[in-house]
Structure formats: structure tokens, C-alpha cells
Design an enzyme around this catalytic site. Sequence first.
Site, PDB file in Angstrom:
ATOM      1  N   HIS A 165      13.841  10.254  -3.573  1.00  0.00           N
ATOM      2  CA  HIS A 165      15.071   9.514  -3.249  1.00  0.00           C
ATOM      3  C   HIS A 165      15.368   8.469  -4.319  1.00  0.00           C
ATOM      4  O   HIS A 165      16.490   7.972  -4.416  1.00  0.00           O
ATOM      5  CB  HIS A 165      15.002   8.884  -1.856  1.00  0.00           C
ATOM      6  CG  HIS A 165      14.127   7.671  -1.774  1.00  0.00           C
ATOM      7  ND1 HIS A 165      12.761   7.741  -1.876  1.00  0.00           N
ATOM      8  CD2 HIS A 165      14.422   6.363  -1.630  1.00  0.00           C
ATOM      9  CE1 HIS A 165      12.261   6.504  -1.792  1.00  0.00           C
ATOM     10  NE2 HIS A 165      13.248   5.659  -1.635  1.00  0.00           N
ATOM     11  N   LYS A 167       5.546   2.007   0.453  1.00  0.00           N
ATOM     12  CA  LYS A 167       5.183   0.756  -0.214  1.00  0.00           C
ATOM     13  C   LYS A 167       6.289   0.299  -1.168  1.00  0.00           C
ATOM     14  O   LYS A 167       6.714  -0.842  -1.141  1.00  0.00           O
ATOM     15  CB  LYS A 167       3.898   1.038  -1.015  1.00  0.00           C
ATOM     16  CG  LYS A 167       3.230  -0.140  -1.601  1.00  0.00           C
ATOM     17  CD  LYS A 167       1.958   0.283  -2.315  1.00  0.00           C
ATOM     18  CE  LYS A 167       0.979   0.968  -1.367  1.00  0.00           C
ATOM     19  NZ  LYS A 167      -0.303   1.278  -1.991  1.00  0.00           N
ATOM     20  N   LYS A 186       1.258  10.521  -6.133  1.00  0.00           N
ATOM     21  CA  LYS A 186      -0.167  10.201  -6.312  1.00  0.00           C
ATOM     22  C   LYS A 186      -0.840  11.347  -7.024  1.00  0.00           C
ATOM     23  O   LYS A 186      -0.417  12.500  -6.907  1.00  0.00           O
ATOM     24  CB  LYS A 186      -0.844  10.001  -4.951  1.00  0.00           C
ATOM     25  CG  LYS A 186      -2.105   9.168  -5.022  1.00  0.00           C
ATOM     26  CD  LYS A 186      -1.792   7.683  -5.049  1.00  0.00           C
ATOM     27  CE  LYS A 186      -3.005   6.829  -5.175  1.00  0.00           C
ATOM     28  NZ  LYS A 186      -2.669   5.405  -5.002  1.00  0.00           N
TER      29      LYS A 186
HETATM   30  P1  NAD Z   1     -12.336   0.830  -8.062  1.00  0.00           P
HETATM   31  O1  NAD Z   1     -12.863   2.162  -8.388  1.00  0.00           O
HETATM   32  O2  NAD Z   1     -12.070  -0.138  -9.166  1.00  0.00           O
HETATM   33  O3  NAD Z   1     -13.285   0.074  -7.004  1.00  0.00           O
HETATM   34  C1  NAD Z   1     -13.702   0.576  -5.783  1.00  0.00           C
HETATM   35  C2  NAD Z   1     -15.081   0.001  -5.489  1.00  0.00           C
HETATM   36  O4  NAD Z   1     -15.469   0.343  -4.149  1.00  0.00           O
HETATM   37  C3  NAD Z   1     -16.157   0.567  -6.423  1.00  0.00           C
HETATM   38  O5  NAD Z   1     -16.868  -0.506  -7.018  1.00  0.00           O
HETATM   39  C4  NAD Z   1     -17.045   1.403  -5.482  1.00  0.00           C
HETATM   40  O6  NAD Z   1     -18.395   1.425  -5.882  1.00  0.00           O
HETATM   41  C5  NAD Z   1     -16.853   0.678  -4.159  1.00  0.00           C
HETATM   42  N1  NAD Z   1     -17.188   1.488  -2.993  1.00  0.00           N
HETATM   43  C6  NAD Z   1     -17.055   2.809  -2.815  1.00  0.00           C
HETATM   44  N2  NAD Z   1     -17.485   3.182  -1.598  1.00  0.00           N
HETATM   45  C7  NAD Z   1     -17.899   2.057  -0.974  1.00  0.00           C
HETATM   46  C8  NAD Z   1     -18.464   1.786   0.302  1.00  0.00           C
HETATM   47  N3  NAD Z   1     -18.645   2.750   1.185  1.00  0.00           N
HETATM   48  N4  NAD Z   1     -18.801   0.521   0.607  1.00  0.00           N
HETATM   49  C9  NAD Z   1     -18.612  -0.472  -0.287  1.00  0.00           C
HETATM   50  N5  NAD Z   1     -18.067  -0.274  -1.523  1.00  0.00           N
HETATM   51  C10 NAD Z   1     -17.725   0.974  -1.867  1.00  0.00           C
HETATM   52  O7  NAD Z   1     -11.000   1.112  -7.224  1.00  0.00           O
HETATM   53  P2  NAD Z   1      -9.786   0.128  -6.947  1.00  0.00           P
HETATM   54  O8  NAD Z   1      -8.737   0.376  -7.974  1.00  0.00           O
HETATM   55  O9  NAD Z   1     -10.299  -1.249  -6.731  1.00  0.00           O
HETATM   56  O10 NAD Z   1      -9.235   0.727  -5.578  1.00  0.00           O
HETATM   57  C11 NAD Z   1      -9.802   0.406  -4.319  1.00  0.00           C
HETATM   58  C12 NAD Z   1      -8.804   0.734  -3.227  1.00  0.00           C
HETATM   59  O11 NAD Z   1      -7.589   0.019  -3.461  1.00  0.00           O
HETATM   60  C13 NAD Z   1      -8.399   2.207  -3.126  1.00  0.00           C
HETATM   61  O12 NAD Z   1      -8.153   2.509  -1.773  1.00  0.00           O
HETATM   62  C14 NAD Z   1      -7.099   2.254  -3.895  1.00  0.00           C
HETATM   63  O13 NAD Z   1      -6.275   3.345  -3.499  1.00  0.00           O
HETATM   64  C15 NAD Z   1      -6.502   0.925  -3.507  1.00  0.00           C
HETATM   65  N6  NAD Z   1      -5.472   0.446  -4.422  1.00  0.00           N
HETATM   66  C16 NAD Z   1      -5.738   0.231  -5.743  1.00  0.00           C
HETATM   67  C17 NAD Z   1      -4.729  -0.258  -6.573  1.00  0.00           C
HETATM   68  C18 NAD Z   1      -4.980  -0.607  -8.027  1.00  0.00           C
HETATM   69  O14 NAD Z   1      -4.098  -1.208  -8.645  1.00  0.00           O
HETATM   70  N7  NAD Z   1      -6.133  -0.322  -8.597  1.00  0.00           N
HETATM   71  C19 NAD Z   1      -3.443  -0.488  -6.059  1.00  0.00           C
HETATM   72  C20 NAD Z   1      -3.205  -0.262  -4.706  1.00  0.00           C
HETATM   73  C21 NAD Z   1      -4.231   0.197  -3.903  1.00  0.00           C
END
Ligand code: NAD
Length: 473
Positions: free
Chosen positions: A67, A96, A108
Site C-alpha cells: 500500500h 509498525k 521481512k
Molecule cells: P541481536 O542478534 O543483536 O541480539 C539478540 C540477542 O538475544 C543475542 O545476544 C542472543 O544471544 C540473545 N538471545 C537469544 N536467545 C535468547 C534467550 N532464549 N534468552 C536470552 N537471550 C537470548 O538481535 P537484535 O537486533 O537485538 O533483535 C532482537 C529482537 O528485536 C528481535 O526480535 C528483532 O526482531 C527485534 N527488533 C530488532 C530491531 C533492530 O533494529 N535490530 C528492530 C526492531 C525489532
Amino acid sequence: MSAQHEYTFFENVERSFDKAAKFTKWDLGILQQIKACNSVYRMRFPIKRDDGTIEVIEAYRVQHSHHKSPCKGGIRFSDEVNQDEVMALASLMTYKCAIVNVPFGGAKGGIKINPRKYSEYELEKITRRYTSELVKKNFIGPGIDVPAPDYGTGEREMAWIVDTYASLKPGEIDAAGCVTGKPVTQGGVRGRKEATGLGVFYGIREVCNMEEQMQRLGLTAGVKDKTVVIQGLGNVGYHTAQFFREAGAKVIALAEYEGAIFNADGLNELEVFQHRQKTGSILNFPGATNLEKNTDALELACDILIPAALENVINKDNADRVKAKIIGEAANGPCTPDADDIFLKKGILCVPDMYLNAGGVTVSYFEWLKNLSHVRYGRLEKRFTENLNTRILGQIEELSGKKVNEEERNIIVHGADEVDLVHSGLEETMSAATREIMNIWMSNPDIPDMRTAAYVSAINKVANSYVELGIFP
Ligand code: NAD
């Protein structure tokens, strides 16, 4: 649906959508169009591993909604990746972007690998091949679909993507806008790396400043002295911890996949991060207690719980044991709809992912605008503002006969840098979105929770856009 049915992530997003759709006026057809994933690209490609073996890589790109153009959404590297997950995450991106008024459709990407099991060279080959597969099918481009970092990816991967894209599209002047989250030296914007965590902080701070909401939860207003538990010390979790600590909150526990640590006096995320780099684990951090299971952290008594790792971590099995007063969904989909029902009964306020973690895409939007305009934010006006402010201050000092101190002078005279403007745009976006969603929630007593209010906001914005486009005659 049988009693045993485990809902998939995408089904959970649809359930939340349907729950909210009842509070809107839109025809079923429009709602179905908004909900559907428009394009799903599933690919397989081979790479040669360092040991000479050939491995077939499974990867996806989903464009949930057109859209608005381009589509936008991160790329995830995780061995949990599957089509359903990527579809769910792409849908969340549409909602979002709509909520925070970022003019993109949702998308995604996902590559089903555990990046820890691949060398840097192998990861580069995978990322570059994935990009060329996207180019082949016209699934990437500054006006088509613009990826970004997500779980398991960061600036390094984004640099490989832009380089691959630019080499396949020689002469495309806006090529840098084909992906965001790039290093600043490769067309990135200052402030992108910390954007999602900072946005989470701004969103929760806005909620904490709402006296009425805090009274209902038995909390005092403001972020200062609140106790915070964070799951995941990656990009989002790390920066969220940093901004809460800097604002005077206490991060009492941190969980990583190898375990969790607790210190009632508060933890410093940088020190924990360095300890983890040195020892390979967050456990045994000086002054902190180890928690037996990493999920124990989710059940600690605290004011604010921030899941910042992966989806479905708070569900019907453990939601009952959550003792936090506020949950800030920094990760995408960390709480299931069953958990939402339990929070409602327990009076827990869950601030939903759909807008709370929109800081990343908001600043990605700023990065994309910067790439299209080919000029750094603040470059044209910074010096002009500083010269003007110096003159105004000089006049005031002369007329009043008083002088401000050096620190005040620097603050007053300072012209905005790129990072100042990016943070300011992010703060405005997150504060406005929080108030807008809260108003929708508070103005209709039948809307059960903040997530439903956020979906109502998103559905109305996307539906209006479809209607304005006139594709439903
Ligand atoms: P990342 O890979 O930098 O960090 C994720 C961390 O979580 C890692 O250090 C990993 O070891 C840890 N982890 C994994 N399983 C775990 C568990 N069971 N218990 C505790 N820790 C655990 O990823 P990110 O970019 O920080 O993304 C994290 C979340 O945020 C995801 O759901 C992602 O979709 C969301 N997100 C990220 C962004 C972004 O800008 N990076 C934006 C919006 C949403």
C-alpha cells in the site's frame, strides 16, 4: 481448532489483528487485503563451505503489503527461520510503519542459519548470494524493497548488501538507499545503531510519565529508580539497558541464552558485555548472582520487563508467573495472545512490539531519506545556527550585563548535528505514537489492552490508504 492446537507466529498476529478489527468500521474484504501477505519469495541456493563441502541455504523475503512503496523490513539470520515466521514479522512491519507514520509497506527477510556456526567469509558469501537472488527477482531496491538489520545481522551484513547491489546496478545514483543500517562510512546515518533501544526507552518513558497509568499499576511516575529486567544483550537489549541506566533506572537482571544474572543494585551493560566477550558468558559476573535458567529472569519481581531476544518467550505456560508491572516488547512477538489474556487478568500493562520497537525503522527511514538526498543531516544549517545563536547570546549578555558560564554557552550556541536531529525525530515519533495509541485505548472502554489499540491505529491507517488509492471501487 483442537484444544492442543499450537498457534503459529503468523496465526498469532492474525488473532491479534482480528481482535482489533472488531473495533473498526472496515469491510471484511479490506481487512482481508490488509492481513494477507502479498508476495512470498522462498529461495534455495548453494554455497561452498570453508571445508570444501556444498551446503544448500534456505532463505526468504516476504513483502506483506504494497500500500506504500518501498517495502521495508529487516533480515534475520537464525536457525529458527521459517516461512511462517518471516510472514508474521513482515506483517508486523506493515502495522509498525503505519503507526509511526513511516511511509513504507511491511517486509521481512530470513536466512535459516546459525551465524555462530559460519566463518566471516562464509557469511559474506551467503549474504552476497542472497542479495543477488533478491536483485534477480526485483525484490530489492531503493524504490522497491529496502532491508535492514534484525536478529543475527548488523552493519557488516548491510555493507555487503549495498556493495553487492551497487555492483549489479552500475550507475544507479540512489543505490545506497537499497538497504539501511549501513555503517556511517557507507551511507549509514548516525544514531541508527542505538535507534531501536532508544525508541524502546522513549516509548516506555512516555508511558511512565502518564500519572493515571502509573497509579493504576501502583507505581510512581517517571523512569528514575524503576527496576528493569532485560532478556537478550544484543543490539536492542544492550542499548535499551544503556538508556534506562542513564535515566536513573536500575537494570537488576540480564538474560542471555547461556543464563541470567541478577544484582539488586543494578548492572552496567557495558561491563557485562565486556565480561561476556572475555569469558564467553554473562555468568559469574562480579557482584551478581547467577540464575539457574535464563528464563528465570522473566519471572523476577520488577517494575519493567523487557524481552529483547526472540518471539513467544512469554506464553500460556509462564505468563502466570510474570511479576513485572510493565512489559516492554522490544523483541518482535515475545508475548503470545494467550499471555495477553493472562496479563489482562493480572493487571500487567504490556506495551506492544508493534510500535515500541519502531525506533529502528523510524531511523532507517531517516537513513533512506539521507541516501536519496545525498547530503548529511545538519550539513547545511549547523554553522549558520551556531553563528546566529552566538550573536543572539552576545546581544543578551550585553544588554543584561551578565555572562553565562562556559557549559551553558556551549549548549545554547550548539547547532544540531546529524545525531541530534535523528534522536530528536525519534523522540517525537515515539512520544506521539505512545500518546496516540493510549488515546485510542482510553477512549473506548471495550478495547481490552494497548496491543489491540495499536492494531486499531494501524488498521485504520492502512485501510484509509487503500481507500484513498481507490483500488476498492
Ligand atoms: P541481536 O542478534 O543483536 O541480539 C539478540 C540477542 O538475544 C543475542 O545476544 C542472543 O544471544 C540473545 N538471545 C537469544 N536467545 C535468547 C534467550 N532464549 N534468552 C536470552 N537471550 C537470548 O538481535 P537484535 O537486533 O537485538 O533483535 C532482537 C529482537 O528485536 C528481535 O526480535 C528483532 O526482531 C527485534 N527488533 C530488532 C530491531 C533492530 O533494529 N535490530 C528492530 C526492531 C525489532
